[in-house]
Write an enzyme that holds these catalytic residues in place. Structure first.
Site, PDB file in Angstrom:
ATOM      1  N   HIS A 149      34.326  43.035  34.967  1.00 35.86           N
ATOM      2  CA  HIS A 149      33.890  42.512  36.267  1.00 35.86           C
ATOM      3  C   HIS A 149      32.415  42.825  36.544  1.00 35.86           C
ATOM      4  O   HIS A 149      32.094  43.870  37.100  1.00 35.86           O
ATOM      5  CB  HIS A 149      34.759  43.093  37.382  1.00 35.86           C
ATOM      6  CG  HIS A 149      36.117  42.484  37.463  1.00 35.86           C
ATOM      7  ND1 HIS A 149      36.376  41.333  38.171  1.00 35.86           N
ATOM      8  CD2 HIS A 149      37.283  42.847  36.905  1.00 35.86           C
ATOM      9  CE1 HIS A 149      37.655  41.020  38.056  1.00 35.86           C
ATOM     10  NE2 HIS A 149      38.226  41.924  37.277  1.00 35.86           N
ATOM     11  N   GLU A 160      30.602  41.632  38.768  1.00 36.14           N
ATOM     12  CA  GLU A 160      30.309  41.617  40.210  1.00 36.14           C
ATOM     13  C   GLU A 160      30.657  42.924  40.895  1.00 36.14           C
ATOM     14  O   GLU A 160      30.268  43.160  42.041  1.00 36.14           O
ATOM     15  CB  GLU A 160      31.095  40.475  40.880  1.00 36.14           C
ATOM     16  CG  GLU A 160      32.541  40.793  41.228  1.00 36.14           C
ATOM     17  CD  GLU A 160      33.454  40.894  40.017  1.00 36.14           C
ATOM     18  OE1 GLU A 160      34.544  41.467  40.140  1.00 36.14           O
ATOM     19  OE2 GLU A 160      33.066  40.394  38.928  1.00 36.14           O
ATOM     20  N   CYS A 214      37.413  37.807  33.030  1.00 36.36           N
ATOM     21  CA  CYS A 214      38.758  38.390  32.924  1.00 36.36           C
ATOM     22  C   CYS A 214      39.835  37.357  32.583  1.00 36.36           C
ATOM     23  O   CYS A 214      39.893  36.906  31.458  1.00 36.36           O
ATOM     24  CB  CYS A 214      39.078  39.189  34.177  1.00 36.36           C
ATOM     25  SG  CYS A 214      38.186  40.750  34.164  1.00 36.36           S
TER      26      CYS A 214
END
Length: 372
Positions: A343, A345, A257
């Site tokens: 993202h 994760e 990001c």
């Protein structure tokens, strides 16, 4: 629990548009850039994500608070959003793992919470007219005062916010006996990123946002990571210099990001503020290298220039967003560096993107083998 007392409240947008709602709890006044997240779950992760610092969050899911809160779902040490706007705020929660209710959790930060808002109309307006500054308040009788206060709020364009959410001193995460060491630049890092790296055998030293390459190198790491975070990437001049130094040293580098945008800037690729950004847990991305689509979690209001990327012979596009064709991932063609604009994760149901952490660990291991 008793019945929630609610006060009349107002949402005033920068362009003068007004929406109405009810304040949950104590009320008050708050300012920030208004944006929306389309996720149907994960509200606690959203509220504690440092990338949302300085933003008033509109949730599109009809019910917020219905499954309570738990420390496991925190992405940082505190609530980071500037305010919350929702349709229905649930005082009652039902979840075996919950440790408490959302209202008590948010009131610890004196967060201004608005419910009973026509969020469909508000989100539709933001989608069409773009993310903009807003003020939310229970001081509904002082519209002129609210307008004056809103006029003083700085634009997100050009705003550096990482310094307000980054750690002040370096800290460690993971098993110190691990055979992989990673230096991470904290631009507003999420806890789950550290969990994903540690679970793959990495020991991480997390550095403040303005750390130099020499400072990060002192940990003698096998690789470097640039984290997510809030605000405009362009003011992060030291982070860009650090990324350039890592690239020049040809050390393994991975960015997510804001970190992805910093890596782009370090390679001469410009960034821009998006009309309303990507914020949700079902954003479709095409992996150019595999030809497969991925369902991803995204949270960003800035992106990198596709034209600049395509004209840069050192960089290749590895992923792009299927809704608007924006760049969602890049890699360096001759150096061990890659990054993504989403993202991996977050795991918003499917775990389509978690392979990127494996890819980073494999890149580190392959670089170590060449060095030995």
């Amino acid at each position: 629990m008793g019945y929630l007392e609610k006060k009349d409240a107002i949402i005033l947008l920068e362009d003068g548009t007004i929406f109405h709602g009810k304040a949950v709890g104590k009320g008050g006044t708050s300012t920030g850039e208004i944006c929306f997240n389309t996720g149907t779950t994960g509200y606690q992760e959203i509220f504690t994500d440092p990338s949302y610092f300085g933003q008033i969050m509109v949730t599109t899911n009809a019910h917020i608070g219905n499954y309570g809160v738990t420390s496991v779902d925190e992405e940082s040490d505190s609530v980071k959003i500037a305010g919350l706007i929702c349709k229905n705020f649930s005082e009652v929660f039902s979840r075996e793992a919950a440790q408490g209710d959302l209202l008590s959790y948010l009131e610890k930060k004196d967060l201004v919470i608005l419910s009973d808002v026509d969020t469909r109309a508000l989100v539709s307006y933001i989608r069409d007219n773009g993310a903009q500054n807003a003020i939310i308040s229970t001081e509904i009788d002082d519209l002129d005062g609210l307008k004056r206060q809103l006029a003083t709020v700085p634009s997100m364009k050009g705003l550096e916010l990482s310094s307000q959410v980054s750690c002040k001193e370096p800290y460690f995460y993971g098993d110190e006996n691990s055979n992989i060491r990673i230096s991470a630049l904290d631009l507003g890092i999420k806890k789950n990123i550290l969990r994903n790296l540690a679970s793959r055998g990495a020991y991480i030293k997390v550095f403040p946002f303005d750390s130099t390459y020499e400072q990060m190198k002192s940990f003698n790491p096998d690789g470097y990571f640039l984290s997510n975070g809030p605000g405009d990437p362009e003011p992060l001049t030291q982070a860009v210099l650090t990324a350039k130094d890592i690239l020049n040293a040809e050390d393994p580098l991975f960015g997510i990001c804001l970190g992805h945008q910093v890596i782009a800037l370090a390679n001469g690729i410009s960034t821009f503020k998006m009309h309303n950004g990507h914020r949700g847990i079902n954003h479709p991305v095409m992996n150019v290298e595999t030809g497969k689509g991925e369902i991803t979690s995204q949270n960003h209001g800035f992106a990198i220039s596709r034209e600049d990327t395509e004209n840069n012979s050192d960089i290749s596009i590895t992923h792009y967003h299927l809704n608007d064709n924006t760049v969602a991932g890049i890699k360096h063609n001759s150096k061990p560096c890659f990054s993504v604009q989403y993202h991996p994760e977050a795991g918003p149901g499917p775990n389509d993107a978690t392979y990127l952490f494996d890819q980073f660990i494999n890149l580190i291991n392959s670089t170590k083998e060449v060095t030995i």
